[in-house]
Design a protein around this motif. Sequence first.
Motif, PDB file in Angstrom:
ATOM      1  N   SER A  52      -7.404 -40.125  55.883  1.00 28.89           N
ATOM      2  CA  SER A  52      -7.652 -38.365  55.557  1.00 28.89           C
ATOM      3  C   SER A  52      -7.671 -37.714  56.889  1.00 28.89           C
ATOM      4  N   VAL A  53      -6.831 -36.709  56.687  1.00 29.80           N
ATOM      5  CA  VAL A  53      -6.683 -35.721  57.943  1.00 29.80           C
ATOM      6  C   VAL A  53      -6.885 -34.233  57.409  1.00 29.80           C
ATOM      7  N   ALA A  54      -7.905 -33.502  58.038  1.00 26.91           N
ATOM      8  CA  ALA A  54      -7.622 -32.096  57.758  1.00 26.91           C
ATOM      9  C   ALA A  54      -8.694 -31.312  58.505  1.00 26.91           C
ATOM     10  N   ALA A  55      -7.991 -30.212  59.255  1.00 28.45           N
ATOM     11  CA  ALA A  55      -8.468 -29.400  60.495  1.00 28.45           C
ATOM     12  C   ALA A  55      -8.797 -30.256  61.487  1.00 28.45           C
ATOM     13  N   ASP A  56      -8.068 -31.288  61.964  1.00 28.17           N
ATOM     14  CA  ASP A  56      -8.387 -32.112  63.240  1.00 28.17           C
ATOM     15  C   ASP A  56      -9.503 -32.825  63.147  1.00 28.17           C
ATOM     16  N   ILE A  57      -9.944 -33.284  61.812  1.00 31.10           N
ATOM     17  CA  ILE A  57     -10.834 -34.330  61.589  1.00 31.10           C
ATOM     18  C   ILE A  57      -9.973 -35.452  60.637  1.00 31.10           C
ATOM     19  N   VAL A  58     -10.200 -36.543  61.405  1.00 30.11           N
ATOM     20  CA  VAL A  58      -9.664 -37.803  60.620  1.00 30.11           C
ATOM     21  C   VAL A  58     -10.463 -38.748  60.278  1.00 30.11           C
ATOM     22  N   THR A  59     -10.634 -39.059  58.962  1.00 35.47           N
ATOM     23  CA  THR A  59     -11.510 -39.847  58.449  1.00 35.47           C
ATOM     24  C   THR A  59     -10.942 -41.043  57.786  1.00 35.47           C
ATOM     25  N   ILE A  60     -11.297 -42.305  58.430  1.00 33.90           N
ATOM     26  CA  ILE A  60     -10.711 -43.375  57.854  1.00 33.90           C
ATOM     27  C   ILE A  60     -11.687 -44.341  57.114  1.00 33.90           C
ATOM     28  N   VAL A  61     -11.801 -44.485  55.977  1.00 36.51           N
ATOM     29  CA  VAL A  61     -12.778 -45.169  55.214  1.00 36.51           C
ATOM     30  C   VAL A  61     -11.969 -46.748  54.702  1.00 36.51           C
ATOM     31  N   ALA A  62     -12.337 -47.745  55.122  1.00 35.02           N
ATOM     32  CA  ALA A  62     -11.934 -48.865  54.811  1.00 35.02           C
ATOM     33  C   ALA A  62     -12.945 -49.904  54.012  1.00 35.02           C
ATOM     34  N   SER A  63     -12.291 -50.668  53.050  1.00 34.53           N
ATOM     35  CA  SER A  63     -13.226 -51.694  52.407  1.00 34.53           C
ATOM     36  C   SER A  63     -13.708 -52.679  53.612  1.00 34.53           C
ATOM     37  N   GLN A  64     -13.074 -52.895  54.413  1.00 34.45           N
ATOM     38  CA  GLN A  64     -13.204 -53.958  55.617  1.00 34.45           C
ATOM     39  C   GLN A  64     -12.833 -53.494  56.924  1.00 34.45           C
ATOM     40  N   ALA A  65     -13.478 -53.307  57.894  1.00 33.60           N
ATOM     41  CA  ALA A  65     -12.876 -52.822  59.112  1.00 33.60           C
ATOM     42  C   ALA A  65     -13.661 -53.417  60.408  1.00 33.60           C
ATOM     43  N   GLU A  66     -13.207 -53.652  61.611  1.00 34.49           N
ATOM     44  CA  GLU A  66     -13.812 -54.272  62.646  1.00 34.49           C
ATOM     45  C   GLU A  66     -12.990 -53.901  63.844  1.00 34.49           C
TER      46      GLU A  66
END
Length: 87
Positions: free
Chosen positions: A71-85
Amino acid sequence: MAKVLNVSVVAADHRVWSGEAAMVVAKTAEGELGVLPGHQPVLALLAKGEVRVTLPGGERITANAEGGYFSVAADIVTIVASQAELV
């Protein structure tokens, strides 16, 4: 001061990385998506692959991620993953 992105990379059970970045590139269901400050809002499904974050000083951070959203909104990037490392 140059504009930056405020980035959060989160897995289902923990925060992987957060901080300021100059650029973020991630693999989505539609293909690879690169984001710079001032990018239009976007919401995309995250595909299995690398999330590459370039810090304002040029250092790079890479995480492997799978499933979730980007997600990108107003220079805020949010990445939500089921798995990440971090790599």
